[in-house]
Design a protein around this motif. Structure first.
Motif, PDB file in Angstrom:
ATOM      1  N   TYR A 133       0.832  -1.197   0.000  1.00 55.28           N
ATOM      2  CA  TYR A 133       0.000   0.000   0.000  1.00 55.28           C
ATOM      3  C   TYR A 133       0.872   1.254   0.000  1.00 55.28           C
ATOM      4  O   TYR A 133       2.007   1.229   0.463  1.00 55.28           O
ATOM      5  N   VAL A 134       0.327   2.345  -0.507  1.00 53.61           N
ATOM      6  CA  VAL A 134       1.032   3.629  -0.555  1.00 53.61           C
ATOM      7  C   VAL A 134       0.670   4.405   0.704  1.00 53.61           C
ATOM      8  O   VAL A 134      -0.510   4.620   0.985  1.00 53.61           O
ATOM      9  N   SER A 135       1.676   4.813   1.462  1.00 56.17           N
ATOM     10  CA  SER A 135       1.431   5.436   2.774  1.00 56.17           C
ATOM     11  C   SER A 135       0.526   6.661   2.686  1.00 56.17           C
ATOM     12  O   SER A 135      -0.294   6.887   3.580  1.00 56.17           O
ATOM     13  N   GLU A 136       0.634   7.440   1.615  1.00 57.78           N
ATOM     14  CA  GLU A 136      -0.185   8.647   1.484  1.00 57.78           C
ATOM     15  C   GLU A 136      -1.665   8.332   1.263  1.00 57.78           C
ATOM     16  O   GLU A 136      -2.509   9.217   1.373  1.00 57.78           O
ATOM     17  N   ARG A 137      -1.985   7.096   0.924  1.00 54.29           N
ATOM     18  CA  ARG A 137      -3.374   6.720   0.613  1.00 54.29           C
ATOM     19  C   ARG A 137      -4.039   5.868   1.692  1.00 54.29           C
ATOM     20  O   ARG A 137      -5.184   5.453   1.528  1.00 54.29           O
ATOM     21  N   LEU A 138      -3.357   5.595   2.785  1.00 50.58           N
ATOM     22  CA  LEU A 138      -3.908   4.685   3.791  1.00 50.58           C
ATOM     23  C   LEU A 138      -5.195   5.208   4.415  1.00 50.58           C
ATOM     24  O   LEU A 138      -6.139   4.448   4.620  1.00 50.58           O
ATOM     25  N   THR A 139      -5.234   6.491   4.725  1.00 49.78           N
ATOM     26  CA  THR A 139      -6.436   7.045   5.348  1.00 49.78           C
ATOM     27  C   THR A 139      -7.619   6.996   4.388  1.00 49.78           C
ATOM     28  O   THR A 139      -8.738   6.675   4.802  1.00 49.78           O
ATOM     29  N   SER A 140      -7.389   7.257   3.116  1.00 48.33           N
ATOM     30  CA  SER A 140      -8.501   7.186   2.165  1.00 48.33           C
ATOM     31  C   SER A 140      -8.961   5.745   1.952  1.00 48.33           C
ATOM     32  O   SER A 140     -10.127   5.505   1.633  1.00 48.33           O
ATOM     33  N   MET A 141      -8.067   4.779   2.146  1.00 54.76           N
ATOM     34  CA  MET A 141      -8.444   3.367   1.996  1.00 54.76           C
ATOM     35  C   MET A 141      -9.127   2.804   3.236  1.00 54.76           C
ATOM     36  O   MET A 141     -10.132   2.118   3.139  1.00 54.76           O
ATOM     37  N   PHE A 142      -8.550   3.084   4.410  1.00 58.62           N
ATOM     38  CA  PHE A 142      -8.972   2.404   5.636  1.00 58.62           C
ATOM     39  C   PHE A 142      -9.571   3.325   6.692  1.00 58.62           C
ATOM     40  O   PHE A 142      -9.881   2.880   7.789  1.00 58.62           O
ATOM     41  N   GLY A 143      -9.728   4.607   6.391  1.00 63.60           N
ATOM     42  CA  GLY A 143     -10.303   5.537   7.352  1.00 63.60           C
ATOM     43  C   GLY A 143      -9.250   6.112   8.281  1.00 63.60           C
ATOM     44  O   GLY A 143      -8.064   5.839   8.160  1.00 63.60           O
ATOM     45  N   GLU A 144      -9.714   6.921   9.206  1.00 64.81           N
ATOM     46  CA  GLU A 144      -8.813   7.566  10.160  1.00 64.81           C
ATOM     47  C   GLU A 144      -8.183   6.508  11.069  1.00 64.81           C
ATOM     48  O   GLU A 144      -8.881   5.661  11.617  1.00 64.81           O
ATOM     49  N   PRO A 145      -6.876   6.569  11.237  1.00 66.65           N
ATOM     50  CA  PRO A 145      -6.203   5.579  12.085  1.00 66.65           C
ATOM     51  C   PRO A 145      -6.324   5.931  13.568  1.00 66.65           C
ATOM     52  O   PRO A 145      -6.618   7.067  13.932  1.00 66.65           O
ATOM     53  N   ASP A 146      -6.105   4.929  14.386  1.00 62.31           N
ATOM     54  CA  ASP A 146      -5.900   5.165  15.813  1.00 62.31           C
ATOM     55  C   ASP A 146      -4.442   5.550  15.960  1.00 62.31           C
ATOM     56  O   ASP A 146      -3.603   5.111  15.182  1.00 62.31           O
ATOM     57  N   SER A 147      -4.142   6.346  16.945  1.00 66.14           N
ATOM     58  CA  SER A 147      -2.755   6.734  17.169  1.00 66.14           C
ATOM     59  C   SER A 147      -2.299   6.154  18.504  1.00 66.14           C
ATOM     60  O   SER A 147      -2.899   6.427  19.540  1.00 66.14           O
ATOM     61  N   VAL A 148      -1.281   5.324  18.452  1.00 62.36           N
ATOM     62  CA  VAL A 148      -0.726   4.708  19.649  1.00 62.36           C
ATOM     63  C   VAL A 148       0.748   5.066  19.702  1.00 62.36           C
ATOM     64  O   VAL A 148       1.508   4.736  18.784  1.00 62.36           O
ATOM     65  N   ASP A 149       1.144   5.766  20.747  1.00 61.45           N
ATOM     66  CA  ASP A 149       2.536   6.206  20.905  1.00 61.45           C
ATOM     67  C   ASP A 149       3.030   6.970  19.684  1.00 61.45           C
ATOM     68  O   ASP A 149       4.164   6.798  19.239  1.00 61.45           O
ATOM     69  N   GLY A 150       2.149   7.796  19.099  1.00 59.35           N
ATOM     70  CA  GLY A 150       2.545   8.615  17.959  1.00 59.35           C
ATOM     71  C   GLY A 150       2.582   7.893  16.632  1.00 59.35           C
ATOM     72  O   GLY A 150       2.931   8.471  15.608  1.00 59.35           O
ATOM     73  N   GLU A 151       2.228   6.615  16.603  1.00 58.68           N
ATOM     74  CA  GLU A 151       2.224   5.832  15.358  1.00 58.68           C
ATOM     75  C   GLU A 151       0.787   5.513  14.967  1.00 58.68           C
ATOM     76  O   GLU A 151      -0.044   5.209  15.818  1.00 58.68           O
ATOM     77  N   SER A 152       0.496   5.602  13.677  1.00 63.41           N
ATOM     78  CA  SER A 152      -0.847   5.300  13.177  1.00 63.41           C
ATOM     79  C   SER A 152      -1.053   3.794  13.111  1.00 63.41           C
ATOM     80  O   SER A 152      -0.185   3.060  12.638  1.00 63.41           O
ATOM     81  N   HIS A 153      -2.227   3.362  13.569  1.00 61.82           N
ATOM     82  CA  HIS A 153      -2.603   1.953  13.546  1.00 61.82           C
ATOM     83  C   HIS A 153      -4.007   1.808  12.995  1.00 61.82           C
ATOM     84  O   HIS A 153      -4.878   2.609  13.313  1.00 61.82           O
ATOM     85  N   TRP A 154      -4.223   0.776  12.179  1.00 57.36           N
ATOM     86  CA  TRP A 154      -5.548   0.434  11.690  1.00 57.36           C
ATOM     87  C   TRP A 154      -5.886  -0.956  12.200  1.00 57.36           C
ATOM     88  O   TRP A 154      -5.068  -1.876  12.145  1.00 57.36           O
ATOM     89  N   ASP A 155      -7.086  -1.130  12.679  1.00 59.58           N
ATOM     90  CA  ASP A 155      -7.559  -2.407  13.198  1.00 59.58           C
ATOM     91  C   ASP A 155      -7.493  -3.479  12.102  1.00 59.58           C
ATOM     92  O   ASP A 155      -7.834  -3.217  10.949  1.00 59.58           O
ATOM     93  N   VAL A 156      -7.041  -4.667  12.469  1.00 61.30           N
ATOM     94  CA  VAL A 156      -6.923  -5.776  11.517  1.00 61.30           C
ATOM     95  C   VAL A 156      -8.268  -6.059  10.848  1.00 61.30           C
ATOM     96  O   VAL A 156      -8.328  -6.267   9.633  1.00 61.30           O
ATOM     97  N   GLU A 157      -9.341  -6.047  11.622  1.00 61.97           N
ATOM     98  CA  GLU A 157     -10.661  -6.349  11.048  1.00 61.97           C
ATOM     99  C   GLU A 157     -11.072  -5.310  10.006  1.00 61.97           C
ATOM    100  O   GLU A 157     -11.703  -5.647   9.009  1.00 61.97           O
ATOM    101  N   THR A 158     -10.700  -4.047  10.212  1.00 68.07           N
ATOM    102  CA  THR A 158     -11.003  -3.000   9.228  1.00 68.07           C
ATOM    103  C   THR A 158     -10.251  -3.270   7.935  1.00 68.07           C
ATOM    104  O   THR A 158     -10.831  -3.223   6.843  1.00 68.07           O
ATOM    105  N   VAL A 159      -8.963  -3.567   8.041  1.00 63.68           N
ATOM    106  CA  VAL A 159      -8.155  -3.851   6.852  1.00 63.68           C
ATOM    107  C   VAL A 159      -8.704  -5.075   6.131  1.00 63.68           C
ATOM    108  O   VAL A 159      -8.885  -5.066   4.905  1.00 63.68           O
TER     109      VAL A 159
END
Length: 95
Positions: free
Chosen positions: A16-42
């Motif tokens: 996946y292209v990092s600049e397109r992750l939010t448009s693909m999977f929605g707004e990420p959760d932020s944990v310790d300053g890093e973006s995370h997407w739930d496995v079930e969402t992906v």
């Protein structure tokens, strides 16, 4: 994968292209300053949106199965090998 999320680096490693992750999977959760997407969402996006689209594309180019095509759309490089890999991941999960 033993965790319940994908990080940006995990998804980039899958093609996946990092600049397109939010448009693909929605707004990420932020944990310790890093973006995370739930496995079930992906999994749901790959299974319900991307895999059906890839199957349509495969059908459209069925006579040219052995041809590798590069497609450019809105600054997103979508290559045939990446579509094959994503489709395999979805099919392996479903079996």
């Amino acid at each position: 994968m033993g965790k319940d999320y994908y990080s940006t680096s995990d998804l980039v490693a899958l093609g996946y292209v990092s600049e397109r992750l939010t448009s693909m999977f929605g707004e990420p959760d932020s944990v310790d300053g890093e973006s995370h997407w739930d496995v079930e969402t992906v999994f749901a996006v790959e299974r319900d949106v991307l895999a059906p689209a890839a199957r349509v594309m495969f059908d459209a180019f069925a006579p040219e199965w052995n041809t590798r095509l590069s497609m450019q759309a809105a600054n997103l490089s979508l290559g045939w090998p990446q579509m094959e890999q994503m489709l395999s991941r979805v099919m392996l999960r479903d079996s």
